[in-house]
Design a protein around this motif. Structure first.
Motif, PDB file in Angstrom:
ATOM      1  N   ALA A  14      44.085  39.569  49.853  1.00 48.05           N
ATOM      2  CA  ALA A  14      42.832  39.868  49.167  1.00 48.05           C
ATOM      3  C   ALA A  14      42.203  41.138  49.726  1.00 48.05           C
ATOM      4  CB  ALA A  14      41.870  38.694  49.304  1.00 48.05           C
ATOM      5  N   LEU A  15      42.219  41.274  51.049  1.00 44.83           N
ATOM      6  CA  LEU A  15      41.683  42.492  51.675  1.00 44.83           C
ATOM      7  C   LEU A  15      42.482  43.713  51.244  1.00 44.83           C
ATOM      8  CD1 LEU A  15      41.106  41.000  55.236  1.00 44.83           C
ATOM      9  CD2 LEU A  15      39.310  41.977  53.773  1.00 44.83           C
ATOM     10  N   GLY A  16      43.806  43.556  51.157  1.00 43.70           N
ATOM     11  CA  GLY A  16      44.650  44.669  50.752  1.00 43.70           C
ATOM     12  C   GLY A  16      44.386  45.101  49.324  1.00 43.70           C
ATOM     13  N   MET A  17      44.159  44.144  48.420  1.00 39.40           N
ATOM     14  CA  MET A  17      43.905  44.491  47.021  1.00 39.40           C
ATOM     15  C   MET A  17      42.605  45.277  46.861  1.00 39.40           C
ATOM     16  SD  MET A  17      45.199  41.292  44.720  1.00 39.40           S
ATOM     17  CE  MET A  17      45.080  42.310  43.250  1.00 39.40           C
ATOM     18  N   LEU A  18      41.638  45.023  47.781  1.00 41.91           N
ATOM     19  CA  LEU A  18      40.351  45.709  47.678  1.00 41.91           C
ATOM     20  C   LEU A  18      40.230  46.850  48.695  1.00 41.91           C
ATOM     21  CD1 LEU A  18      38.018  42.657  47.055  1.00 41.91           C
ATOM     22  CD2 LEU A  18      38.596  44.458  45.438  1.00 41.91           C
ATOM     23  N   SER A  19      41.342  47.115  49.408  1.00 41.35           N
ATOM     24  CA  SER A  19      41.418  48.265  50.327  1.00 41.35           C
ATOM     25  C   SER A  19      40.227  48.302  51.281  1.00 41.35           C
ATOM     26  CB  SER A  19      41.477  49.574  49.522  1.00 41.35           C
ATOM     27  OG  SER A  19      42.560  49.551  48.624  1.00 41.35           O
ATOM     28  N   VAL A  20      40.096  47.258  52.087  1.00 39.95           N
ATOM     29  CA  VAL A  20      38.972  47.219  53.025  1.00 39.95           C
ATOM     30  C   VAL A  20      39.455  46.689  54.370  1.00 39.95           C
ATOM     31  CG1 VAL A  20      38.279  44.932  52.204  1.00 39.95           C
ATOM     32  CG2 VAL A  20      36.637  46.356  53.409  1.00 39.95           C
ATOM     33  N   ASP A  21      38.942  47.270  55.445  1.00 36.71           N
ATOM     34  CA  ASP A  21      39.228  46.826  56.809  1.00 36.71           C
ATOM     35  C   ASP A  21      38.194  45.760  57.185  1.00 36.71           C
ATOM     36  OD1 ASP A  21      39.501  46.435  59.513  1.00 36.71           O
ATOM     37  OD2 ASP A  21      39.611  48.567  60.023  1.00 36.71           O
ATOM     38  N   PRO A  22      38.606  44.499  57.469  1.00 36.78           N
ATOM     39  CA  PRO A  22      37.641  43.426  57.737  1.00 36.78           C
ATOM     40  C   PRO A  22      36.833  43.635  59.010  1.00 36.78           C
ATOM     41  CG  PRO A  22      39.857  42.694  58.260  1.00 36.78           C
ATOM     42  CD  PRO A  22      40.001  44.035  57.589  1.00 36.78           C
ATOM     43  N   THR A  23      37.293  44.521  59.902  1.00 31.66           N
ATOM     44  CA  THR A  23      36.555  44.740  61.156  1.00 31.66           C
ATOM     45  C   THR A  23      35.509  45.841  61.020  1.00 31.66           C
ATOM     46  OG1 THR A  23      38.197  46.337  61.956  1.00 31.66           O
ATOM     47  CG2 THR A  23      38.560  44.002  62.482  1.00 31.66           C
ATOM     48  N   ARG A  24      35.631  46.687  59.979  1.00 31.41           N
ATOM     49  CA  ARG A  24      34.709  47.811  59.814  1.00 31.41           C
ATOM     50  C   ARG A  24      33.890  47.712  58.527  1.00 31.41           C
ATOM     51  NH1 ARG A  24      35.254  52.214  62.784  1.00 31.41           N
ATOM     52  NH2 ARG A  24      34.455  53.523  61.092  1.00 31.41           N
ATOM     53  N   GLY A  25      34.457  47.077  57.520  1.00 34.44           N
ATOM     54  CA  GLY A  25      33.769  47.033  56.244  1.00 34.44           C
ATOM     55  C   GLY A  25      33.930  48.321  55.471  1.00 34.44           C
ATOM     56  N   LEU A  26      33.243  48.420  54.350  1.00 36.92           N
ATOM     57  CA  LEU A  26      33.304  49.635  53.543  1.00 36.92           C
ATOM     58  C   LEU A  26      32.474  50.736  54.180  1.00 36.92           C
ATOM     59  CD1 LEU A  26      32.754  48.118  49.961  1.00 36.92           C
ATOM     60  CD2 LEU A  26      34.924  48.895  50.937  1.00 36.92           C
ATOM     61  N   SER A  27      32.830  51.964  53.854  1.00 39.61           N
ATOM     62  CA  SER A  27      31.980  53.079  54.252  1.00 39.61           C
ATOM     63  C   SER A  27      30.877  53.252  53.223  1.00 39.61           C
ATOM     64  CB  SER A  27      32.805  54.370  54.345  1.00 39.61           C
ATOM     65  OG  SER A  27      33.252  54.746  53.036  1.00 39.61           O
ATOM     66  N   ALA A  28      29.823  53.954  53.585  1.00 38.81           N
ATOM     67  CA  ALA A  28      28.714  54.179  52.652  1.00 38.81           C
ATOM     68  C   ALA A  28      29.201  54.905  51.407  1.00 38.81           C
ATOM     69  CB  ALA A  28      27.617  54.980  53.347  1.00 38.81           C
ATOM     70  N   ARG A  29      30.139  55.837  51.596  1.00 36.17           N
ATOM     71  CA  ARG A  29      30.671  56.599  50.453  1.00 36.17           C
ATOM     72  C   ARG A  29      31.452  55.682  49.513  1.00 36.17           C
ATOM     73  NH1 ARG A  29      34.652  61.934  50.858  1.00 36.17           N
ATOM     74  NH2 ARG A  29      34.995  62.154  48.597  1.00 36.17           N
ATOM     75  N   ASP A  30      32.320  54.824  50.108  1.00 35.13           N
ATOM     76  CA  ASP A  30      33.088  53.887  49.290  1.00 35.13           C
ATOM     77  C   ASP A  30      32.161  52.965  48.497  1.00 35.13           C
ATOM     78  OD1 ASP A  30      35.551  54.823  50.002  1.00 35.13           O
ATOM     79  OD2 ASP A  30      35.872  53.353  51.618  1.00 35.13           O
ATOM     80  N   ALA A  31      31.114  52.459  49.168  1.00 32.63           N
ATOM     81  CA  ALA A  31      30.179  51.546  48.518  1.00 32.63           C
ATOM     82  C   ALA A  31      29.494  52.225  47.335  1.00 32.63           C
ATOM     83  CB  ALA A  31      29.152  51.043  49.521  1.00 32.63           C
ATOM     84  N   THR A  32      29.115  53.485  47.520  1.00 33.41           N
ATOM     85  CA  THR A  32      28.440  54.221  46.443  1.00 33.41           C
ATOM     86  C   THR A  32      29.370  54.416  45.250  1.00 33.41           C
ATOM     87  OG1 THR A  32      27.068  55.383  48.067  1.00 33.41           O
ATOM     88  CG2 THR A  32      27.235  56.359  45.859  1.00 33.41           C
ATOM     89  N   GLU A  33      30.619  54.786  45.529  1.00 36.63           N
ATOM     90  CA  GLU A  33      31.588  54.991  44.444  1.00 36.63           C
ATOM     91  C   GLU A  33      31.874  53.682  43.708  1.00 36.63           C
ATOM     92  OE1 GLU A  33      34.940  56.707  46.393  1.00 36.63           O
ATOM     93  OE2 GLU A  33      34.059  58.737  46.514  1.00 36.63           O
ATOM     94  N   ARG A  34      32.030  52.596  44.465  1.00 40.50           N
ATOM     95  CA  ARG A  34      32.324  51.314  43.824  1.00 40.50           C
ATOM     96  C   ARG A  34      31.125  50.802  43.016  1.00 40.50           C
ATOM     97  NH1 ARG A  34      36.431  47.871  47.740  1.00 40.50           N
ATOM     98  NH2 ARG A  34      37.647  49.681  48.451  1.00 40.50           N
ATOM     99  N   LEU A  35      29.925  51.087  43.497  1.00 43.10           N
ATOM    100  CA  LEU A  35      28.728  50.665  42.749  1.00 43.10           C
ATOM    101  C   LEU A  35      28.669  51.391  41.417  1.00 43.10           C
ATOM    102  CD1 LEU A  35      26.129  48.968  42.776  1.00 43.10           C
ATOM    103  CD2 LEU A  35      24.971  50.920  43.835  1.00 43.10           C
ATOM    104  N   ALA A  36      29.041  52.669  41.414  1.00 41.97           N
ATOM    105  CA  ALA A  36      29.053  53.432  40.160  1.00 41.97           C
ATOM    106  C   ALA A  36      30.094  52.888  39.196  1.00 41.97           C
ATOM    107  CB  ALA A  36      29.310  54.911  40.459  1.00 41.97           C
ATOM    108  N   ALA A  37      31.222  52.394  39.752  1.00 36.78           N
ATOM    109  CA  ALA A  37      32.306  51.891  38.905  1.00 36.78           C
ATOM    110  C   ALA A  37      32.040  50.480  38.398  1.00 36.78           C
ATOM    111  CB  ALA A  37      33.623  51.938  39.682  1.00 36.78           C
ATOM    112  N   SER A  38      31.528  49.611  39.289  1.00 34.31           N
ATOM    113  CA  SER A  38      31.374  48.192  38.917  1.00 34.31           C
ATOM    114  C   SER A  38      30.010  47.857  38.363  1.00 34.31           C
ATOM    115  CB  SER A  38      31.662  47.304  40.131  1.00 34.31           C
ATOM    116  OG  SER A  38      30.705  47.541  41.153  1.00 34.31           O
ATOM    117  N   GLY A  39      29.034  48.717  38.644  1.00 30.73           N
ATOM    118  CA  GLY A  39      27.678  48.427  38.193  1.00 30.73           C
ATOM    119  C   GLY A  39      26.945  47.547  39.180  1.00 30.73           C
ATOM    120  N   PRO A  40      25.632  47.428  39.031  1.00 31.03           N
ATOM    121  CA  PRO A  40      24.847  46.630  39.979  1.00 31.03           C
ATOM    122  C   PRO A  40      25.210  45.148  39.921  1.00 31.03           C
ATOM    123  CG  PRO A  40      23.505  47.279  38.090  1.00 31.03           C
ATOM    124  CD  PRO A  40      24.796  48.016  37.967  1.00 31.03           C
ATOM    125  N   ASN A  41      24.999  44.476  41.030  1.00 31.35           N
ATOM    126  CA  ASN A  41      25.281  43.047  41.132  1.00 31.35           C
ATOM    127  C   ASN A  41      24.087  42.255  40.572  1.00 31.35           C
ATOM    128  OD1 ASN A  41      26.366  40.538  41.932  1.00 31.35           O
ATOM    129  ND2 ASN A  41      25.192  40.626  43.847  1.00 31.35           N
TER     130      ASN A  41
END
Length: 898
Positions: A14-41
């Motif tokens: 599951a972590l591999g499919m979403l390309s995320v390191d469980p010890t560090r989490g997403l970067s701020a840049r990744d989060a911003t890009e994914r928010l633009a793609a997926s829309g607000p929660n």
């Protein structure tokens, strides 16, 4: 795009499919890009009708359209006063309906408030608080007890994690979670490695991977199903449309008949001209307008508004006005269990100690009740003490209301101890906790170590009975510890099985004293323990729900339980409240999934309980009942109830424990979560429909008599021989029909209202008893009216005087007798408002006829004593004929002998 089966993947995949390191989490840049793609929660909110649209929507029913046409036609033929009065009535009804519906819309909070405003996540290798709406797939959630889960997430690590999923799955007890992958076919309610949006953490902590947000969550899927459901017309709306259609046909027929016959007759005499055609057309239109009961929308709207106010005073909010009446013809109530039929509060009902069984009375978190059995037992004291100490829940009283913090199962043990007289705070202070070995899904037990007041130490354990028993070697008896024999062990196992068959959730408790104050390992402590007994608990039924179900059974309404709980629990509660009887069928979610809609419709009437169901299962059940022609009410409080609430004929949501999704989908919201309020609503609905029906029958009988007499005279003699002048017709329509009709709309209910079976939802509002009263008018009143008028044609003014007073007095007598359509005048006497309305109308009429100008406009003179005597005699005949028809109606509607 198809979504991966997240629950069937291991954590690394599951972590591999979403390309995320469980010890560090997403970067701020990744989060911003994914928010633009997926829309607000957040959920897509249904577009609410604007105030203008709500107001204009009040004019769309057939009857309102007919009245608007009547306004225009009345104005065209010069009846400005009539046109103005009808217009005022139509606008009044629209305003009243608009105000009620607008208030209901404003009273409900927005859907999205169910989600937490912020949440803790791991981003850029540090913990951060972010807004819930900014969550994206790939975020690492850090969850603790008390947190609301903001998005569907795959559990990566779980430390004694338990979640309350009742709002989404219907499961009443908190559900343990762990990261292990599950088969792809696992149902939503059984996905122990997923935490779902809209649920809450009751115990433990976890790290979880966000996999779905917003409308992609299970929560969002249900919201989407709700928004896609069509809004169906209520039975009352269908009946009102039927009334409008029939009145339109009647009005057009009258116009065509009167105008056609008059014009043909005049043409045969060779004196037909344009002036005569216009005169006849104007009279025909006036007569058609007179056939329409102008006040009907006011009565319907007023009766529903009164019903809404009554419900509001009894802690219910009706969102759509016609829904008040719909409950009156409900034949099936599909009810959720948790929090609706039950209290939504776990309660210890039974204990089993080495000294024997113990019963506990009382329900809920209020520490009120008795402990019956094993009096003076040391084992019982230790069992209750262990339940209080090996426990992280707390019990608090605030303004007379008892509430808990922590796990409901643990809270039930605290309440049981307090019921037995153990002072909670003092006991915990005297037995301070030294160490804890927490519960986990692998261990299936929790152990705490405590200092004792005498200087020693004791370990208390609670958990699954078989797990606790396996670590015990002794039992307390007679003030000393005896060996736990195989026979005793078997007896405890049998007692636990009996409790489980009674739908009790069973925990085993044990303890062990030690004088060693040195640190010990869990293996050292959790051995050679003394078994204290079993505690059986459940979410108890509401006492008022038991009574409400009994009333439903008595009046022929079928209650059905639909729950996400296990089969045994569901059947036990259903049996206790009276929903399940021997011979009824029980279906669980797996069985329900294997049969199609047609197969379910064929057996749905045999099934009283549905267990372990998913949201669409509930929708399937409601549709099956509707396919059988039943009027279905659905009560519920969870997100899982929303689709069925929306598709049911009437949805009833719980206001306190209910989710906003359920409230948005419902037609009615119960502010006190009291199932018994449904019975009150049913009574109100029946009462409202009865009053609308008696008003309609009264007005149809009066108006048909007027139209038949006036139209009949004109057909025979021509428009020059009107039995009543237009001003007199208007006065009778708006005065004698108006206030008495309004009073009938608020008449008290018949004494047998709640002993009748539900009316046939397909029954026309023009039922046989309505037709019987109309036929009575055709057989008695119309012939006498016509005879009297034709007999007195030599003096047209005197004939019109007799007609005017005959119409006025007879219609008031009919109103006096219409307090009930089936019970005698003496068994159901007229109520205060009806007497006041009739007294007022008589007083006004007496005052008006003293004015010469009024008598001139009406074309009448003062009546003689002989006229009044004749009118009173005929009124008595009409009164007695109505009493006779009621005897026939009572006999025909009497229930068959048992």
């Amino acid at each position: 795009m198809s979504r991966p089966p997240w629950h069937s993947l291991d954590a690394e995949a599951a972590l591999g499919m979403l390309s995320v390191d469980p010890t560090r989490g997403l970067s701020a840049r990744d989060a911003t890009e994914r928010l633009a793609a997926s829309g607000p929660n957040e959920l897509t909110r249904a577009k609410r009708a604007s105030p203008l649209a709500l107001f204009l929507g009040q004019f769309t029913n057939t009857l309102s359209i007919i009245l608007i046409v009547a306004i225009i036609l009345s104005a065209l033929v010069g009846e400005v006063a009539d046109s103005a009065v009808i217009g005022i009535i139509v606008i009044f009804c629209a305003l009243l309906g608009f105000i009620q519906e607008y208030r209901a819309e404003k009273a409900l909070e927005t859907l999205g408030e169910m989600l937490s405003p912020s949440v803790t996540v791991l981003r850029d290798d540090r913990e951060q608080e972010v807004a819930t709406r900014d969550l994206v797939p790939g975020d690492i959630l850090l969850l603790e007890a008390g947190d609301r889960v903001p998005a569907d997430s795959r559990v990566l690590e779980a430390h004694a994690l338990r979640c309350d999923e009742a709002a989404l799955t219907g499961e009443s007890a908190p559900v343990g979670k762990n990261p292990a992958p599950l088969p792809e076919a696992t149902r939503t309610a059984d996905r122990r490695n997923m935490v779902l949006a809209g649920t809450s953490v009751t115990y433990g902590r976890a790290r979880a991977l966000v996999v779905e947000t917003g409308m992609g969550t299970a929560f969002g899927a249900i919201a989407r199903e709700v928004s896609a459901a069509p809004t169906e017309k209520t039975p009352l709306e269908k009946r009102t449309q039927e009334i409008g259609t029939w009145l339109g046909v009647i009005a057009l027929t009258i116009c065509a008949l009167v105008a056609g016959v008059s014009i043909v007759r005049e043409a045969l005499h060779g004196s037909l001209d344009l002036k005569f055609i216009i005169t006849v057309a104007m009279f025909a239109i006036s007569l058609a307008v007179a056939a329409v009961p102008e006040a009907l929308p006011a009565i319907v709207t007023g009766a529903l508004a009164i019903g809404m106010r009554q419900m509001a005073r009894r802690n219910a909010l009706v969102r759509r006005m016609p829904a008040v009446e719909t409950l009156g013809c409900t034949t099936v109530i599909c009810s959720d269990k948790t929090g609706t039929l039950t209290r939504g509060e776990m309660t210890v009902r039974r204990l089993h100690t080495p000294d024997g069984p113990v019963e506990l009375t009382g329900a809920g978190y209020a520490p009120e009740g008795e402990i019956r059995g094993a009096e003076g037992s040391e084992a019982l004291r230790l069992l209750l003490l262990g339940g209080l100490l090996c426990n992280d829940a707390d019990l608090e009283e605030c303004e007379g209301q008892w509430g808990i913090t922590g796990d409901p199962t643990e809270a039930a043990l605290v309440v049981a101890a307090v019921k037995a007289g153990l002072p909670k705070a003092r006991t915990r202070m005297d037995h301070p906790r030294v160490e804890e070995f927490p519960f986990s899904s692998e261990r299936k037990r929790m152990t705490t170590l405590h200092d004792l007041p005498d200087g020693g130490r004791a370990a208390f354990m609670k958990g699954a009975p078989e797990v606790v028993l396996a670590r015990c070697t002794h039992v307390p008896r007679g003030g000393r510890n005896e060996l736990l024999t195989e026979e005793l062990r078997a007896s405890f196992i049998k007692a636990g099985e009996d409790m489980a068959l009674s739908a009790l959730r069973v925990l085993g408790l044990a303890y062990r004293e030690t004088s060693d104050n040195k640190a010990c390992s869990v293996d050292d402590i959790e051995q050679d323990m003394v078994f204290l007994g079993l505690a059986g608990m459940m979410d108890p039924p509401r006492p008022e729900a038991i009574e409400a179900v009994a009333v439903c059974r008595r009046v022929g309404i079928r209650p059905v339980m639909i729950t996400g709980d296990h089969r045994l629990t569901a059947v036990a509660v259903a049996r206790e409240v009276g929903i399940f009887n021997e011979g009824d069928r029980v279906l669980d979610g797996d069985e329900l999934e294997r049969i199609n809609a047609e197969e379910l419709a064929a057996v749905v009437e045999d099934i009283s309980v549905y267990a372990r169901v998913a949201p669409l299962d509930k929708l399937k059940i409601v549709k099956a009942w509707k396919a059988k022609g039943q009027v279905v009410a659905m009560t519920g409080d969870g997100v899982n109830d929303a689709p069925a609430l929306k598709h049911a004929d009437i949805g009833v949501a719980m206001g306190v424990s209910g989710t906003e999704v359920a409230k948005e989908a419902a037609d009615m919201v119960l502010a006190d979560d009291n199932f018994a309020s449904i019975v009150t609503a049913i009574e109100l609905g029946r009462w409202i429909y009865d009053n609308i029906k008696k008003y309609l029958t009264y007005l149809l009988r009066c108006n048909i008599t007027e139209v038949a007499v006036i139209g009949g005279a004109v057909l025979v003699l021509g428009p020059d021989h009107l039995p009543l002048l237009p001003a007199a017709i208007l006065y009778i329509n708006l005065a004698t029909d108006g206030l008495p009709a309004l009073a009938l709309g608020v008449a008290p209910p018949d004494p047998d209202l709640m002993s009748r079976p539900p009316r046939d939802p397909q029954e026309s509002v023009f039922s046989w008893d309505v037709k019987a009263f109309v036929v009575l008018a055709l057989c008695i009143e119309i012939p006498f009216f016509l005879f009297l008028f034709f007999h007195d044609l030599r003096d047209i003014t005197h004939a019109r005087t007799e007609m005017f007073f005959l119409f006025a007095i007879v219609e008031l007598v009919i109103a006096l007798n219409f307090r009930s359509m089936r019970h005698s005048f003496f068994a159901a006497p007229p109520h205060r408002w009806l007497l006041l309305a009739i007294g007022w109308e008589i007083a006004i009429m007496v005052a008006l006829i003293q004015i010469p100008a009024v008598r001139g406009a009406f074309g009448i003179t003062l009546p003689t004593l002989a006229d009044l005597g004749l009118i009173l005699v005929f009124s008595a005949v009409v009164f007695l004929s109505m009493e006779g028809i009621k005897v026939f109606i009572r006999r025909k509607m009497a229930p068959p002998p048992a």
